[in-house]
Design a protein around this motif. Structure first.
Motif, PDB file in Angstrom:
ATOM      1  N   HIS A   1       1.571  -2.819   8.054  1.00 31.31           N
ATOM      2  CA  HIS A   1       0.571  -3.006   6.994  1.00 31.31           C
ATOM      3  C   HIS A   1       0.903  -4.273   6.229  1.00 31.31           C
ATOM      4  CE1 HIS A   1      -2.083  -2.100   3.561  1.00 31.31           C
ATOM      5  NE2 HIS A   1      -2.689  -1.239   4.367  1.00 31.31           N
ATOM      6  N   HIS A   2      -0.121  -4.915   5.673  1.00 33.17           N
ATOM      7  CA  HIS A   2       0.109  -6.183   4.979  1.00 33.17           C
ATOM      8  C   HIS A   2       0.636  -5.993   3.553  1.00 33.17           C
ATOM      9  CE1 HIS A   2      -3.923  -5.008   3.637  1.00 33.17           C
ATOM     10  NE2 HIS A   2      -3.737  -5.789   2.586  1.00 33.17           N
ATOM     11  N   ARG A   3       0.663  -4.734   3.058  1.00 26.84           N
ATOM     12  CA  ARG A   3       1.210  -4.439   1.740  1.00 26.84           C
ATOM     13  C   ARG A   3       2.313  -3.396   1.863  1.00 26.84           C
ATOM     14  NH1 ARG A   3      -0.170  -7.944  -2.102  1.00 26.84           N
ATOM     15  NH2 ARG A   3       0.304  -6.364  -3.678  1.00 26.84           N
ATOM     16  N   MET A   4       3.206  -3.384   0.857  1.00 27.11           N
ATOM     17  CA  MET A   4       4.266  -2.375   0.823  1.00 27.11           C
ATOM     18  C   MET A   4       4.700  -2.167  -0.623  1.00 27.11           C
ATOM     19  SD  MET A   4       7.566  -4.587   2.178  1.00 27.11           S
ATOM     20  CE  MET A   4       8.715  -3.246   1.886  1.00 27.11           C
ATOM     21  N   PRO A   5       5.331  -1.039  -0.952  1.00 23.97           N
ATOM     22  CA  PRO A   5       5.827  -0.820  -2.318  1.00 23.97           C
ATOM     23  C   PRO A   5       6.955  -1.789  -2.638  1.00 23.97           C
ATOM     24  CG  PRO A   5       5.713   1.240  -1.103  1.00 23.97           C
ATOM     25  CD  PRO A   5       5.518   0.155  -0.110  1.00 23.97           C
TER      26      PRO A   5
ATOM     27  N   MET B   1       0.842  -1.189   0.000  1.00 19.02           N
ATOM     28  CA  MET B   1       0.000   0.000   0.000  1.00 19.02           C
ATOM     29  C   MET B   1       0.876   1.237   0.000  1.00 19.02           C
ATOM     30  SD  MET B   1      -3.140   1.109   0.127  1.00 19.02           S
ATOM     31  CE  MET B   1      -4.046   2.587   0.516  1.00 19.02           C
ATOM     32  N   CYS B   2       0.596   2.167  -0.884  1.00 17.77           N
ATOM     33  CA  CYS B   2       1.333   3.431  -0.918  1.00 17.77           C
ATOM     34  C   CYS B   2       0.366   4.510  -1.380  1.00 17.77           C
ATOM     35  CB  CYS B   2       2.536   3.335  -1.856  1.00 17.77           C
ATOM     36  SG  CYS B   2       3.531   4.837  -1.917  1.00 17.77           S
ATOM     37  N   GLY B   3      -0.113   5.327  -0.440  1.00 18.65           N
ATOM     38  CA  GLY B   3      -1.096   6.335  -0.800  1.00 18.65           C
ATOM     39  C   GLY B   3      -0.711   7.739  -0.423  1.00 18.65           C
ATOM     40  N   ARG B   4       0.452   7.912   0.201  1.00 17.91           N
ATOM     41  CA  ARG B   4       0.918   9.241   0.581  1.00 17.91           C
ATOM     42  C   ARG B   4       2.436   9.217   0.646  1.00 17.91           C
ATOM     43  NH1 ARG B   4      -2.079  12.694   3.937  1.00 17.91           N
ATOM     44  NH2 ARG B   4      -3.871  11.345   3.616  1.00 17.91           N
TER      45      ARG B   4
END
Length: 420
Positions: free
Chosen positions: A256-260, A1-4
Motif C-alpha cells: 500500500h502507498h500509505r502506512m501508520p 492507511m490503517c483501517g483494521r
C-alpha cells in the motif's frame, strides 16, 4: 492507511507489555485508567474547557460508570469506533504527575474534534487516520497537536489489502518482528474469552519486580493524536483518537502507498509523549516511515468486520487452498444466513400476479369468464396436465385442475387436465 487492527491483550497484559524505565532508572508499568471525568488537571487536553467540563460532569459521574460509556474488549478484528488502549502522558489528567509518567486509557478509534457540533457518530469512520502532510493545516488535527495531545496507539498489528489485477483483495497482517511467531498468540487467546473479559476502571502504577518482565509479543506502537468532546446536553466526555499516517517506505510500498507512523523504541515513544519538554516541531521529526515491519498473508475471513476468530492473524500459504476450521465454518454459515434477504410481501404478491398472467395467456379462455361458444365442426381441446399445471395448483390455491380420463400426460396414467 490503517483501517483494521488486532488488539488482544487485557489491561494487565497491556501494562506489562508497556513496561518502561523512568528517569529514576526504575522499571515500572504504566497505570491503567478508563476515560476519566472531572477537573483533574490544567494542562494539555484539560485546557480550554476544563473548568466547564468539571462543572458539567459533577452530576454525571454515575452515567460514566454505567451503560453510557463504551469499554475496551480485546479482539482479533477491530474497526473504527472500537475502543482500544492508548498510551499518553499522565500529566494530561494529573498536573502533579511526573513529566515522564505514562498512563493507559481506552479511547474510541476515530477522532471527534472538541469543537464539533451535532452527532459525532458519523465522524469516526472519516477521522480514523490523519495524514502527516496535512496535520498542521487541518483544524481537526492542528488544535490537538498544538495542545500537546499526542498519544501512542497500541495494537498487535494492523491489516492491509493487496489488490490484484483482477480486482481480488488479499489481506495481510503487519506487525513488529517477533522473537517467537506472533501467530502463537492465536492459540493462547480465544475470541470468545476476549469478548467477555471485564475491565477494571483503575490500575495504579507499579514497579516491576525481578523476573516479572513481559515475555509475550512486542506491541506495535503507532503515533496518534487524541481529543475530548463534550456532549452539548451534558454528560461524560468522549475521548477519541486518530492514527497518523505517512508515505509507505520502499519495503512496504508494494502492499500500500500509505502506512501508520510507527514509533520504534522507547526513546521515540518517550519523546512523542513528552509534550511539555519536546516541542511540536521536534516531535514531528519522529513521524516518518519506518522499515522495521514484517507481514504475512492471512485468511480472507478478516474481510468481514463481524468475523472475530483467532485465525485472523494466522499466516496462510497463497499457493494452497485454505482449510476451513470448525469455528470459521460456523461463523461463515451464520454470516451467510444473516446476509441472505427474505422475500418481502410485495415480492410474493408480484410473483402471484406473474403466475396468473402466464396462465391467462396460455388458456383458451380467461380465468373467471365463461367458456366461449364452440363453433360447429370444431372441437376445443382441454388444457393438458403438465409439470407446470401441477406446480401452479400447489403454489396458487385459486387455480383448480380438473382431471378427466383420456387426456395425454407425461405421467404413467393418461388423464385429461382442464383448468377452471
Amino acid at each position: 492507511m490503517c483501517g483494521r487492527t488486532a488488539c488482544t491483550l487485557d489491561p494487565n497484559q497491556t501494562r506489562r507489555a508497556c513496561t518502561y524505565t523512568n528517569r529514576q532508572g526504575r522499571r515500572v508499568r504504566p497505570r491503567w485508567r478508563n476515560s476519566p471525568s472531572g477537573n483533574q488537571g490544567n494542562t494539555g487536553s484539560t485546557g480550554g474547557k476544563q473548568q466547564q467540563g468539571g462543572k458539567q460532569q459533577g452530576k454525571q459521574q454515575a452515567p460514566l460508570e454505567g451503560k453510557g460509556r463504551k469499554k475496551y474488549y480485546p479482539s482479533f478484528n477491530l474497526t473504527p469506533t472500537a475502543v482500544t488502549p492508548v498510551l499518553l502522558s499522565a500529566k494530561h489528567f494529573d498536573s502533579e504527575a511526573a513529566v515522564d509518567d505514562r498512563q493507559l486509557t481506552p479511547m474510541q478509534w476515530g477522532l471527534v474534534p472538541s469543537w464539533h457540533k451535532g452527532d459525532p457518530t458519523g465522524l469516526s469512520y472519516k477521522m480514523n487516520n490523519c495524514r502527516r502532510e496535512g496535520i498542521t493545516q487541518k483544524r481537526s488535527f492542528s488544535r490537538p497537536l498544538d495542545k500537546g495531545q499526542r498519544c501512542v496507539v497500541l495494537v498487535d498489528g494492523y491489516y492491509e489489502w493487496l489488490t490484484s489485477k483482477d480486482g481480488k483483495k488479499q489481506p495481510y497482517f503487519i506487525y513488529f518482528p517477533q522473537d517467537t511467531p506472533i501467530e502463537s498468540l492465536a492459540s493462547k487467546t480465544s475470541s470468545a474469552e476476549a469478548e467477555v473479559t471485564e475491565m477494571p476502571d483503575f490500575l495504579p502504577e507499579e514497579e516491576v519486580t525481578e523476573g516479572s518482565e513481559w515475555k509475550g509479543h512486542k506491541l506495535l506502537s503507532m503515533a496518534g493524536l487524541f481529543d475530548r468532546w463534550f456532549p452539548p446536553e451534558g454528560g461524560p466526555p468522549l475521548y477519541t483518537y486518530s492514527v497518523i499516517t505517512v508515505e509507505a517506505c520502499p519495503s512496504m510500498s508494494w502492499l500500500h502507498h500509505r502506512m501508520p507512523a510507527v514509533l520504534d523504541g522507547d526513546k521515540a515513544i518517550s519523546d512523542w509523549l513528552d509534550y511539555g519538554t519536546v516541542p511540536t516541531n521536534k516531535a514531528l521529526e519522529l513521524i516518518k516511515a519506518e522499515t522495521c515491519l514484517t507481514s504475512h498473508p492471512v485468511s480472507s475471513q478478516v474481510n468481514n468486520s463481524r468475523y472475530k476468530g483467532s485465525d485472523c492473524i494466522v499466516p496462510i500459504d497463497l499457493e494452497k487452498p485454505m482449510k476451513e476450521t470448525a469455528s470459521s465454518k460456523m461463523m461463515g454459515a451464520w454470516l451467510a444466513k444473516a446476509a441472505k434477504p427474505s422475500p418481502s410481501k410485495d415480492t410474493k404478491q408480484g410473483i402471484k400476479q406473474e403466475i396468473k398472467k402466464e396462465v391467462e395467456s396460455s388458456s383458451p379462455w380467461k380465468l373467471g369468464s365463461s367458456p366461449r361458444k364452440q363453433e360447429p365442426g370444431l372441437r376445443s381441446s382441454p388444457l393438458k396436465r403438465t409439470a407446470m399445471t401441477d406446480w401452479l395448483s400447489k403454489t396458487n390455491p385459486e387455480l383448480k385442475v380438473k382431471v378427466e380420463p383420456g387426456s395425454q400426460t407425461t405421467g404413467p396414467s393418461p388423464k385429461k387436465a382442464k383448468l377452471r
